[in-house]
Scaffold this active site. Structure first.
Site, PDB file in Angstrom:
ATOM      1  N   ARG A   1      -2.189  -5.416  -8.536  1.00 22.37           N
ATOM      2  CA  ARG A   1      -1.150  -6.446  -8.349  1.00 22.37           C
ATOM      3  C   ARG A   1      -1.311  -7.485  -9.456  1.00 22.37           C
ATOM      4  O   ARG A   1      -1.284  -7.154 -10.621  1.00 22.37           O
ATOM      5  CB  ARG A   1      -1.286  -7.067  -6.953  1.00 22.37           C
ATOM      6  CG  ARG A   1      -0.993  -6.093  -5.822  1.00 22.37           C
ATOM      7  CD  ARG A   1      -1.459  -6.636  -4.520  1.00 22.37           C
ATOM      8  NE  ARG A   1      -2.901  -6.905  -4.571  1.00 22.37           N
ATOM      9  CZ  ARG A   1      -3.638  -7.331  -3.577  1.00 22.37           C
ATOM     10  NH1 ARG A   1      -3.071  -7.579  -2.431  1.00 22.37           N
ATOM     11  NH2 ARG A   1      -4.926  -7.523  -3.693  1.00 22.37           N
TER      12      ARG A   1
ATOM     13  N   LYS B   1     -15.868  -7.045   4.434  1.00 19.32           N
ATOM     14  CA  LYS B   1     -14.902  -7.911   5.104  1.00 19.32           C
ATOM     15  C   LYS B   1     -14.998  -7.730   6.619  1.00 19.32           C
ATOM     16  O   LYS B   1     -15.199  -6.616   7.097  1.00 19.32           O
ATOM     17  CB  LYS B   1     -13.484  -7.550   4.667  1.00 19.32           C
ATOM     18  CG  LYS B   1     -13.250  -7.718   3.178  1.00 19.32           C
ATOM     19  CD  LYS B   1     -11.896  -7.158   2.821  1.00 19.32           C
ATOM     20  CE  LYS B   1     -11.683  -7.160   1.312  1.00 19.32           C
ATOM     21  NZ  LYS B   1     -10.470  -6.449   0.932  1.00 19.32           N
TER      22      LYS B   1
ATOM     23  N   HIS C   1       0.844  -1.203   0.000  1.00 22.31           N
ATOM     24  CA  HIS C   1       0.000   0.000   0.000  1.00 22.31           C
ATOM     25  C   HIS C   1       0.879   1.252   0.000  1.00 22.31           C
ATOM     26  O   HIS C   1       0.623   2.206  -0.731  1.00 22.31           O
ATOM     27  CB  HIS C   1      -0.865   0.060   1.269  1.00 22.31           C
ATOM     28  CG  HIS C   1      -1.923  -0.997   1.376  1.00 22.31           C
ATOM     29  ND1 HIS C   1      -2.082  -1.781   2.491  1.00 22.31           N
ATOM     30  CD2 HIS C   1      -2.895  -1.379   0.510  1.00 22.31           C
ATOM     31  CE1 HIS C   1      -3.096  -2.596   2.317  1.00 22.31           C
ATOM     32  NE2 HIS C   1      -3.615  -2.376   1.118  1.00 22.31           N
TER      33      HIS C   1
ATOM     34  N   SER D   1      -2.974  -7.615   2.717  1.00 19.90           N
ATOM     35  CA  SER D   1      -3.220  -7.534   4.165  1.00 19.90           C
ATOM     36  C   SER D   1      -3.594  -8.902   4.707  1.00 19.90           C
ATOM     37  O   SER D   1      -3.200  -9.264   5.822  1.00 19.90           O
ATOM     38  CB  SER D   1      -4.347  -6.541   4.452  1.00 19.90           C
ATOM     39  OG  SER D   1      -3.976  -5.253   4.052  1.00 19.90           O
TER      40      SER D   1
HETATM   41  O1  PNS Z   1      -8.573  -2.543   0.258  1.00 19.53           O
HETATM   42  P1  PNS Z   1      -9.816  -2.962  -0.448  1.00 19.53           P
HETATM   43  O2  PNS Z   1     -10.595  -3.934   0.403  1.00 19.53           O
HETATM   44  O3  PNS Z   1      -9.569  -3.454  -1.827  1.00 19.53           O
HETATM   45  O4  PNS Z   1     -10.698  -1.634  -0.602  1.00 19.53           O
HETATM   46  C1  PNS Z   1     -11.992  -1.700  -1.129  1.00 19.53           C
HETATM   47  C2  PNS Z   1     -12.676  -0.347  -0.960  1.00 19.53           C
HETATM   48  C3  PNS Z   1     -12.731   0.047   0.502  1.00 19.53           C
HETATM   49  C4  PNS Z   1     -11.923   0.706  -1.739  1.00 19.53           C
HETATM   50  C5  PNS Z   1     -14.111  -0.500  -1.539  1.00 19.53           C
HETATM   51  O5  PNS Z   1     -14.744  -1.564  -0.907  1.00 19.53           O
HETATM   52  C6  PNS Z   1     -14.925   0.773  -1.359  1.00 19.53           C
HETATM   53  O6  PNS Z   1     -14.786   1.713  -2.121  1.00 19.53           O
HETATM   54  N1  PNS Z   1     -15.815   0.783  -0.331  1.00 19.53           N
HETATM   55  C7  PNS Z   1     -16.692   1.886  -0.047  1.00 19.53           C
HETATM   56  C8  PNS Z   1     -18.140   1.531  -0.418  1.00 19.53           C
HETATM   57  C9  PNS Z   1     -18.354   1.678  -1.912  1.00 19.53           C
HETATM   58  O7  PNS Z   1     -18.326   2.777  -2.435  1.00 19.53           O
HETATM   59  N2  PNS Z   1     -18.536   0.546  -2.620  1.00 19.53           N
HETATM   60  C10 PNS Z   1     -18.670   0.544  -4.071  1.00 19.53           C
HETATM   61  C11 PNS Z   1     -20.099   0.557  -4.541  1.00 19.53           C
HETATM   62  S1  PNS Z   1     -21.029  -0.784  -3.934  1.00 19.53           S
END
Ligand code: PNS
Length: 160
Positions: free
Chosen positions: A90, A41, A17, A128
């Site tokens: 990745r 999650k 990250h 992670s």
């Molecule tokens: O580190 P990650 O788990 O890949 O991050 C995912 C994240 C937090 C960027 C994504 O889940 C997110 O944008 N969550 C906020 C809620 C949202 O806008 N979801 C998309 C439409 S359902």
């Protein structure tokens, strides 16, 4: 002035990250690391812990701020006046998920543009969840996270 969001769950923040955040910070005037509170999650660290660890890990980056958010990313971006999201890519497995997230976010707000930075080979398979598993099994995580995160993981698993 171009401000970008680098959103994520950061459970916990890894050197992978940090590589993406640091490279984004050289391309943008300012980077906001957006730590998502609501995530499908189940997280090991609370939102406060994830945010604090991300803050500690980025203190040396002058144009980087860490802020937690709840709800939709597009709403947070709008609230912050940001129209660019930078994410790391990745292995190919990331692509499908990111492709879907980008499509959804575009539907929700077409003004929000997502751009990607490729992970370097050394972080290509770092996540992670791998770090959490390694720490849970007593492995050495020092190559993959900051000393503060390694300490927090040690503390978390000594509690369990
Ligand atoms: O580190 P990650 O788990 O890949 O991050 C995912 C994240 C937090 C960027 C994504 O889940 C997110 O944008 N969550 C906020 C809620 C949202 O806008 N979801 C998309 C439409 S359902």
């Amino acid at each position: 002035m171009t401000i970008a969001l680098t959103p994520g769950t950061f459970d916990p923040i890894t050197r992978g990250h940090l590589d993406i955040i640091s490279r984004a910070s050289t391309l943008m005037d300012e980077v906001i690391v957006a730590v998502a509170e609501s995530t499908p999650k189940h997280t090991l660290f609370s939102i406060e812990e994830r945010t604090e660890l991300a803050k500690q890990a980025t203190t040396h980056m002058d144009n980087v701020r860490v802020i937690s958010f709840d709800g939709l990313l597009v709403d947070f971006a709008r609230k912050m006046g940001v129209s660019v999201v930078v994410k790391g890519l990745r292995a190919i497995t990331d692509f499908e998920y990111e492709f879907q997230m980008n499509a959804i976010n575009q539907q929700l707000d077409y003004r929000l543009e997502t751009t990607f930075i490729m992970s370097p080979p050394e972080y290509m398979y770092l996540s992670s969840s791998i770090v959490r598993e390694l720490a849970a099994l007593g492995g050495d995580v020092s190559k993959f996270v900051t000393p503060e995160v390694a300490e927090a993981l040690k503390f978390k698993f000594s509690d369990m």
